[in-house]
Design a protein around this motif. Sequence first.
Motif, PDB file in Angstrom:
ATOM      1  N   PRO A   1     -52.955 -38.613  28.173  1.00 31.67           N
ATOM      2  CA  PRO A   1     -51.614 -38.209  27.728  1.00 31.67           C
ATOM      3  C   PRO A   1     -51.626 -36.794  27.161  1.00 31.67           C
ATOM      4  N   SER A   2     -50.524 -36.085  27.317  1.00 28.09           N
ATOM      5  CA  SER A   2     -50.376 -34.765  26.703  1.00 28.09           C
ATOM      6  C   SER A   2     -49.849 -34.963  25.291  1.00 28.09           C
ATOM      7  N   VAL A   3     -50.403 -34.198  24.361  1.00 28.12           N
ATOM      8  CA  VAL A   3     -50.118 -34.421  22.945  1.00 28.12           C
ATOM      9  C   VAL A   3     -49.803 -33.111  22.235  1.00 28.12           C
ATOM     10  N   VAL A   4     -48.822 -33.150  21.349  1.00 27.43           N
ATOM     11  CA  VAL A   4     -48.591 -32.101  20.364  1.00 27.43           C
ATOM     12  C   VAL A   4     -48.986 -32.698  19.025  1.00 27.43           C
ATOM     13  N   THR A   5     -49.817 -31.998  18.268  1.00 25.79           N
ATOM     14  CA  THR A   5     -50.350 -32.585  17.044  1.00 25.79           C
ATOM     15  C   THR A   5     -50.246 -31.640  15.858  1.00 25.79           C
ATOM     16  N   GLN A   6     -50.028 -32.219  14.681  1.00 28.66           N
ATOM     17  CA  GLN A   6     -50.103 -31.447  13.455  1.00 28.66           C
ATOM     18  C   GLN A   6     -51.558 -30.980  13.306  1.00 28.66           C
ATOM     19  N   VAL A   7     -51.759 -29.814  12.735  1.00 25.51           N
ATOM     20  CA  VAL A   7     -53.090 -29.216  12.735  1.00 25.51           C
ATOM     21  C   VAL A   7     -54.142 -30.098  12.065  1.00 25.51           C
ATOM     22  N   PHE A   8     -53.739 -30.924  11.095  1.00 24.10           N
ATOM     23  CA  PHE A   8     -54.701 -31.739  10.379  1.00 24.10           C
ATOM     24  C   PHE A   8     -54.850 -33.154  10.959  1.00 24.10           C
TER      25      PHE A   8
ATOM     26  N   VAL B   1     -51.557 -29.989  23.982  1.00 24.76           N
ATOM     27  CA  VAL B   1     -50.820 -28.877  24.587  1.00 24.76           C
ATOM     28  C   VAL B   1     -50.181 -27.970  23.546  1.00 24.76           C
ATOM     29  N   GLY B   2     -50.266 -28.354  22.271  1.00 24.14           N
ATOM     30  CA  GLY B   2     -49.714 -27.524  21.215  1.00 24.14           C
ATOM     31  C   GLY B   2     -49.949 -28.142  19.853  1.00 24.14           C
ATOM     32  N   THR B   3     -49.900 -27.306  18.819  1.00 20.26           N
ATOM     33  CA  THR B   3     -50.060 -27.771  17.447  1.00 20.26           C
ATOM     34  C   THR B   3     -48.925 -27.212  16.587  1.00 20.26           C
TER      35      THR B   3
ATOM     36  N   LYS C   1     -43.372 -27.963  26.437  1.00 14.00           N
ATOM     37  CA  LYS C   1     -44.660 -28.492  26.915  1.00 14.00           C
ATOM     38  C   LYS C   1     -44.521 -29.918  27.444  1.00 14.00           C
ATOM     39  N   LYS C   2     -43.391 -30.577  27.118  1.00 14.46           N
ATOM     40  CA  LYS C   2     -43.102 -31.946  27.539  1.00 14.46           C
ATOM     41  C   LYS C   2     -44.251 -32.915  27.189  1.00 14.46           C
ATOM     42  N   PRO C   3     -44.621 -32.977  25.899  1.00  9.93           N
ATOM     43  CA  PRO C   3     -45.699 -33.898  25.503  1.00  9.93           C
ATOM     44  C   PRO C   3     -45.243 -35.352  25.570  1.00  9.93           C
ATOM     45  N   ALA C   4     -46.177 -36.225  25.826  1.00 11.97           N
ATOM     46  CA  ALA C   4     -45.875 -37.651  25.797  1.00 11.97           C
ATOM     47  C   ALA C   4     -45.888 -38.173  24.365  1.00 11.97           C
ATOM     48  N   LEU C   5     -46.739 -37.568  23.518  1.00 11.53           N
ATOM     49  CA  LEU C   5     -46.909 -38.031  22.145  1.00 11.53           C
ATOM     50  C   LEU C   5     -46.876 -36.857  21.176  1.00 11.53           C
TER      51      LEU C   5
ATOM     52  N   GLY D   1     -38.007 -36.720  23.897  1.00 11.80           N
ATOM     53  CA  GLY D   1     -38.495 -37.888  24.620  1.00 11.80           C
ATOM     54  C   GLY D   1     -39.913 -38.280  24.252  1.00 11.80           C
ATOM     55  N   ALA D   2     -40.588 -37.448  23.442  1.00 11.31           N
ATOM     56  CA  ALA D   2     -41.958 -37.761  23.030  1.00 11.31           C
ATOM     57  C   ALA D   2     -41.963 -38.831  21.951  1.00 11.31           C
ATOM     58  N   ARG D   3     -42.944 -39.699  21.986  1.00  9.74           N
ATOM     59  CA  ARG D   3     -43.102 -40.719  20.950  1.00  9.74           C
ATOM     60  C   ARG D   3     -43.907 -40.123  19.808  1.00  9.74           C
TER      61      ARG D   3
END
Length: 290
Positions: free
Chosen positions: A183-190, A203-205, A222-226, A243-245
């Motif tokens: 899955p493609s993910v955008v995440t908080q840096v921590f 794909v991004g933070t 980036k259209k992340p899934a999560l 649309g990301a969870r």
Amino acid sequence: MARTSVRISSLLALSAALLLTAGCGGDTASDAASGTASDTPAASGGAPKKDKPVVVVTTTWEGAFAKAAGAEDVKVIVPQSVQHAPDYDPKPSDLAAVAKADFVLYAPFEPYAAKIKAAAGSKAKLVEVNLDNDPDKVNAEVAKLGALFGTAEAAARWKTGFDTEYAKLNTELRAAWPGGKAPSVVTQVFTAWAAKLAGATTVGTFGPEAVTPARLAELSAKKPALVLDNAHMSTGTVLPDSGARQLKIVNYPGDDLDLLPVYRNAAAELKKGAGGGGPVARAGTAADVP
């Protein structure tokens, strides 16, 4: 990771009381509260010799690292139940524990640790801990602490169990990928460590500062899934209408100072998100973090 700080306005006043207590000698109620390791008399009849190091930590996160490294006598200053550390008033027993410590563990973003030590008049060694649940960083910190504590063998045993559990969770998460694709993910840096645990494609933070409209548009494109949100620093839904969870990742261990459940709980949250069965996080989710 959380940006925690403890109000120190009462520390200097409490330190005076502590010095009076120390001058009285004998055991006190604060001695028992501090959980200090017992001393054993030296064979020659000289000064007592401690069997195990006495470790005081600012939060349960440092405490879990210390326990993993082999420390058995660990005192946590900020209770895990305190959701907002600035609201916590240190007690005389906290200062008593610091005064008797061999080591005081703190994180770079916790500047109050040195002030706590100074107020208590402690001669303990201040140890800065890199609080990050990335497995490589965890293993490095645990090995460092094990060497400091003289518990390197215990730290090595913990690493073996940790590596095994981490590999197991990683395998299970990869097996849960929808269609076998990461899955493609955008995440908080921590919380990037959780994306790594899942074998996801980051794909991004964002963070720790607020997400600007321009950054919001960039991340949404980036259209992340999560979206992996830091439960301790949540500002609500990060990418609304994308649309990301959005999943809530918790960094801090519980009162048992066991780090492994942090990974197990993150894996359970990630599995739920990958399968589409978990709820999208709503604004204000930080209010119910441990």
